[in-house]
Scaffold this motif. Sequence first.
Motif, PDB file in Angstrom:
ATOM      1  N   ASN A 186       0.794  -1.225   0.000  1.00  0.00           N
ATOM      2  CA  ASN A 186       0.000   0.000   0.000  1.00  0.00           C
ATOM      3  C   ASN A 186       0.832   1.283   0.000  1.00  0.00           C
ATOM      4  O   ASN A 186       1.804   1.405   0.728  1.00  0.00           O
ATOM      5  N   ASN A 187       0.379   2.212  -0.824  1.00  0.00           N
ATOM      6  CA  ASN A 187       0.795   3.605  -0.709  1.00  0.00           C
ATOM      7  C   ASN A 187      -0.421   4.300  -0.105  1.00  0.00           C
ATOM      8  O   ASN A 187      -1.496   4.237  -0.704  1.00  0.00           O
ATOM      9  N   PRO A 188      -0.357   4.927   1.065  1.00  0.00           N
ATOM     10  CA  PRO A 188       0.843   5.364   1.765  1.00  0.00           C
ATOM     11  C   PRO A 188       1.283   4.523   2.974  1.00  0.00           C
ATOM     12  O   PRO A 188       2.339   4.804   3.518  1.00  0.00           O
ATOM     13  N   TYR A 214      -7.291  -3.884  -8.565  1.00  0.00           N
ATOM     14  CA  TYR A 214      -6.162  -4.177  -7.678  1.00  0.00           C
ATOM     15  C   TYR A 214      -4.894  -3.502  -8.194  1.00  0.00           C
ATOM     16  O   TYR A 214      -4.371  -3.861  -9.246  1.00  0.00           O
ATOM     17  N   ASP A 215      -4.419  -2.523  -7.449  1.00  0.00           N
ATOM     18  CA  ASP A 215      -3.223  -1.784  -7.845  1.00  0.00           C
ATOM     19  C   ASP A 215      -2.006  -2.447  -7.195  1.00  0.00           C
ATOM     20  O   ASP A 215      -1.806  -2.362  -5.980  1.00  0.00           O
ATOM     21  N   ALA A 216      -1.220  -3.117  -8.042  1.00  0.00           N
ATOM     22  CA  ALA A 216      -0.042  -3.848  -7.539  1.00  0.00           C
ATOM     23  C   ALA A 216       1.243  -3.151  -8.002  1.00  0.00           C
ATOM     24  O   ALA A 216       2.256  -3.802  -8.263  1.00  0.00           O
ATOM     25  N   ALA A 217       1.200  -1.812  -8.064  1.00  0.00           N
ATOM     26  CA  ALA A 217       2.357  -1.049  -8.569  1.00  0.00           C
ATOM     27  C   ALA A 217       3.628  -1.318  -7.758  1.00  0.00           C
ATOM     28  O   ALA A 217       4.733  -1.133  -8.264  1.00  0.00           O
ATOM     29  N   TYR A 218       3.468  -1.774  -6.514  1.00  0.00           N
ATOM     30  CA  TYR A 218       4.646  -1.973  -5.650  1.00  0.00           C
ATOM     31  C   TYR A 218       4.929  -3.443  -5.368  1.00  0.00           C
ATOM     32  O   TYR A 218       5.660  -3.752  -4.436  1.00  0.00           O
ATOM     33  N   GLU A 219       4.366  -4.353  -6.187  1.00  0.00           N
ATOM     34  CA  GLU A 219       4.510  -5.780  -5.854  1.00  0.00           C
ATOM     35  C   GLU A 219       5.967  -6.236  -5.818  1.00  0.00           C
ATOM     36  O   GLU A 219       6.313  -7.143  -5.080  1.00  0.00           O
ATOM     37  N   LYS A 245      -0.238  -2.902 -12.975  1.00  0.00           N
ATOM     38  CA  LYS A 245       1.166  -2.986 -12.579  1.00  0.00           C
ATOM     39  C   LYS A 245       1.949  -1.968 -13.403  1.00  0.00           C
ATOM     40  O   LYS A 245       1.464  -1.453 -14.403  1.00  0.00           O
ATOM     41  N   SER A 246       3.179  -1.712 -12.953  1.00  0.00           N
ATOM     42  CA  SER A 246       3.925  -0.612 -13.542  1.00  0.00           C
ATOM     43  C   SER A 246       5.421  -0.893 -13.504  1.00  0.00           C
ATOM     44  O   SER A 246       5.896  -1.578 -12.593  1.00  0.00           O
ATOM     45  N   PHE A 247       6.142  -0.361 -14.479  1.00  0.00           N
ATOM     46  CA  PHE A 247       7.601  -0.438 -14.443  1.00  0.00           C
ATOM     47  C   PHE A 247       8.202   0.747 -13.682  1.00  0.00           C
ATOM     48  O   PHE A 247       9.411   0.842 -13.537  1.00  0.00           O
ATOM     49  N   SER A 248       7.335   1.664 -13.200  1.00  0.00           N
ATOM     50  CA  SER A 248       7.826   2.905 -12.581  1.00  0.00           C
ATOM     51  C   SER A 248       8.707   2.662 -11.373  1.00  0.00           C
ATOM     52  O   SER A 248       9.849   3.105 -11.312  1.00  0.00           O
ATOM     53  N   LYS A 249       8.158   1.985 -10.377  1.00  0.00           N
ATOM     54  CA  LYS A 249       8.877   1.830  -9.120  1.00  0.00           C
ATOM     55  C   LYS A 249       9.718   0.563  -9.132  1.00  0.00           C
ATOM     56  O   LYS A 249      10.586   0.370  -8.292  1.00  0.00           O
TER      57      LYS A 249
END
Length: 411
Positions: A186-188, A214-219, A245-249
Amino acid sequence: MARVNDHYLELKSSYLFSDIARRIEAFAAANPGARLIRLGIGDVTRPLPPVVIRALHDAADELGRAETFKGYGPETGYAFLAEQIAAHDYAARGIKMAPDEIFISDGAKSDSANIQEIFAPDCVVALTDPVYPVYVDSNVMAGRAGKANQTGRYDRLVYLPCTEANGFNPALPDRPVDLIYLCYPNNPTGAVMSRERLTEWVEYARRHQAVILYDAAYEAYVRDPEVPRSVFEIEGAREVAIEFKSFSKTAGFTGTRCAFAVVPKELKGRSAAGDSVSIHSLWFRRQSTKFNGVPYVIQKAAAAVYTPDGQKQVRESIDFYMDNARIIKDGLTSIGLTVYGGENAPYLWAKTPGGLDSWQFFDKLLNEAHVVGTPGAGFGPSGEGYLRLTAFGHRPDTVEAIERIKTRLKL
Ligand code: PLP
């Protein structure tokens, strides 16, 4: 004069970052020469991995030759990248995912903001409090949130408080909802959701015919092998969930922009006439109408992340940030502060000491240690009493910030 979309007028101005900027400005004016360290930033600081840079150069060269030039690509992404994602993020973890269920995009921000468009305006939306503000604002813009009350909550949204008492994992909604935004890690708060809890959510969604977003940007920050890294690890999720999902973080793409949404073909919604409608088909239609795809060079760069060298380099960056997280957590804990998160997430959620509210603790940290965090109240009413710190800083800054907090903070 053209009528505007009145729903935009229901948006609350985000005072959070402008308030922070104002307080920093006042501090700097009163303390010339003081060096501030920002531990509040949500952006990465490490450069792109070498394999990514190599891929960008090679792909740029391809575009410069007539025989390998590329114009418009497939709106939902090149198969070479979707196949890598299906193999590494899903098949390798025992999850069945077809490449054409993966929609390559320019960000988890745009995907998580745009997805609501394919659902009816009267869908009831549930989201966690505190929350990544994009989920709220995109529904306000669409007219799905109603009016904001004095506490800043919208009357048609269902808020799911995430508190110390529930381990920052919300209870199931107490009334019927159609769309549920969950973000873990989770963010934050930096919390994760256990397999058992996520299973309860999937079962809830199946019972109530709701859709989990489901936001798994930080998985990639999950280290505990027991913690799910995808909602699709849960049986039955293919019928009720969409994943972002994202390549950002993960790979440092915050400025480079590449992400993806996963929409299984089994997921169905219902038309006004009561007919079953494929959500996958609607999202395909939405993306191919409104989006013309992520640049070829960027998708090549993202595909390079899945090479053996890419995986190693990305792992090094994540380990680096998680070492920062450990430095922050150990340091703050050593002076008696209570700190959550930072073990499977790059965010730390520090409880304010001595009954201070979020902004008072923010000011204390700023004035006594010259360190900047983000007040938890800025992410929603249940964030009151917390301050968010991030592990994305440079190492010397992170170490110095913690040293200052340990030696200068008057507790
Ligand atoms: N989702 C969450 C929970 C985030 O915290 C962020 C960025 O901070 C994003 C999505 C945005 O990701 P992207 O850079 O892929 O748009």
